[in-house]
Design a protein around this motif. Structure first.
Motif, short mmCIF file in Angstrom:
data_model
loop_
_atom_site.label_atom_id
_atom_site.label_comp_id
_atom_site.label_asym_id
_atom_site.label_seq_id
_atom_site.Cartn_x
_atom_site.Cartn_y
_atom_site.Cartn_z
N LEU A 24 0.82 -1.21 0.00
CA LEU A 24 0.00 0.00 0.00
C LEU A 24 0.85 1.27 0.00
N GLY A 25 2.16 1.10 0.02
CA GLY A 25 3.04 2.27 0.03
C GLY A 25 3.16 2.92 1.39
N LEU A 26 2.78 2.22 2.46
CA LEU A 26 2.82 2.79 3.81
C LEU A 26 4.11 2.37 4.52
N GLY A 70 -5.25 -4.04 -12.54
CA GLY A 70 -4.44 -3.96 -13.75
C GLY A 70 -3.37 -2.89 -13.74
N GLU A 71 -3.31 -2.06 -12.71
CA GLU A 71 -2.34 -0.97 -12.64
C GLU A 71 -1.21 -1.34 -11.67
N ARG A 72 0.03 -1.25 -12.14
CA ARG A 72 1.19 -1.55 -11.29
C ARG A 72 1.37 -0.42 -10.29
N ILE A 73 1.21 -0.73 -9.01
CA ILE A 73 1.14 0.35 -8.02
C ILE A 73 2.44 0.61 -7.26
N LEU A 74 3.40 -0.32 -7.30
CA LEU A 74 4.64 -0.07 -6.58
C LEU A 74 5.43 1.08 -7.19
N ILE A 108 -5.48 6.12 -4.52
CA ILE A 108 -5.92 4.72 -4.49
C ILE A 108 -6.28 4.30 -3.07
N ARG A 109 -5.44 4.68 -2.10
CA ARG A 109 -5.73 4.37 -0.70
C ARG A 109 -6.98 5.12 -0.26
#
Length: 341
Positions: free
Chosen positions: A60-62, A78-82, A92-93
């Protein structure tokens, strides 16, 4: 992980999380892969320190980018979130992925009312007026079981019981109808009655909103109650995964056997004492190169000093050298057929 025809919502491949220490980078999560489909409940289970929360917070990028290295591929819808910038991840969050934190008291800001905090999240993601956001906050509190939501919306976190604070956090998590809800041990600090109410609420959210849920827990009873798919984590790795019914009927990994054997039986004679797994989970800097569970496993052998092979059995997979009839025979020495069935 499943043969379902439902659309793939979250796909995690090779997620590895390392922390910077005085001795260099230390892996806390090692090559973790799993997927979640629309409307599905995936339960990630394991003892404290197994890497469950680190896995979910990192995808989640946290995490602190200065001290944490995250590798692998994570795709959400379908979206690469890293690889996304921080601003896109913030959108997104809350909107696409809702988070139910483990400790609602620290998740809520003590100097603001719960209504204000829910309204803030709604207005951050939706184009609503303050009046409309307040109305939505009251509706959400009613949905999660507040008896008098119009009055509760003006309360501060310290004025609520633990169960009510957890419900407020759930209301915040679902405020923008996310496609995926991540629940980090949402029942840990609650008594049994409130625990059951929270689990019923999560199941109702899945039914009413169609949300997929990732439920992090160390309670196999909770897993048996709600999960469609199960991923068992130990020492930063997923050691077993598969459909919940299959995991509970024919577990592959000795660690899973130990977790299941520690559940008090509902029928039959009362045992003198519950079975427990001896020893303690390793800290990230002390995880063995081979099987992380080997130092605590009664069936460990010389082959366990190497990275364990991935054994597959239809939709089920486990990281263990044991296989075939030998595995089944040893499982019966830990779990009776009645317990495993």
């Amino acid at each position: 992980m499943t043969g379902s025809n439902k659309p793939l919502l979250l796909d995690v491949k090779g997620l590895t999380v390392s922390f910077a220490t005085d001795k260099g980078l230390v892996k806390a999560v090692d090559d973790v892969s799993f997927s979640v489909r629309q409307g599905e409940i995936l339960s990630i289970v394991g003892e404290s320190g197994s890497g469950k929360s680190v896995t979910l917070l990192s995808l989640l990028g946290l995490h602190d980018a200065k001290t944490t290295r995250v590798d692998g591929a994570v795709a959400f819808q379908g979206e690469r979130i890293l690889e996304l910038p921080a601003s896109r991840m913030r959108s997104i969050r809350g909107k696409g992925i809702g988070l139910i934190s483990q400790d609602p008291m620290t998740a809520l800001t003590p100097v603001y009312t719960i209504g204000w905090q829910i309204e803030e999240q709604i207005r951050a993601h939706e184009k609503l007026s303050a009046r409309a956001a307040r109305k939505r906050a009251i509706e959400l509190l009613a949905e999660v079981g507040f008896a008098n939501p119009a009055e509760a919306v003006g309360r501060y976190p310290h004025q609520l019981s633990g169960g009510m604070r957890q419900r407020a956090v759930i209301a915040m998590a679902i405020s923008c109808n996310p496609a995926l809800i991540v629940a980090d041990e949402p029942t840990t600090a609650l008594d049994v009655t409130v625990q059951a109410q929270v689990l019923d609420l999560l199941l109702r959210l899945r039914k009413d909103f169609g949300s997929a849920i990732i439920l992090i827990t160390h309670d196999m009873g909770v897993v048996a109650e709600v999960a469609d798919q199960v991923a068992v984590m130990y020492a930063g790795r997923i050691v077993e995964s598969g459909p919940a019914k299959v995991i509970f009927s024919h577990p592959l990994h000795p660690y899973t056997w130990g977790l299941m054997a520690s559940i008090p039986p509902l029928t039959g004679p009362r045992p003198e004492r519950l079975i427990s797994i001896g020893g303690m989970p390793p800290t990230p800097e002390n995880i063995p190169e081979g099987c992380g569970f080997a130092p605590r496993c009664r069936f460990a052998r010389i082959e366990c000093n190497a990275r364990p092979p991935l054994r597959r059995l239809e939709d089920q997979a486990g990281l263990c050298v044991l296989d075939g009839d030998e595995r089944e025979s040893l499982r019966r020495t830990v779990l009776s057929l009645e317990v495993a069935a």
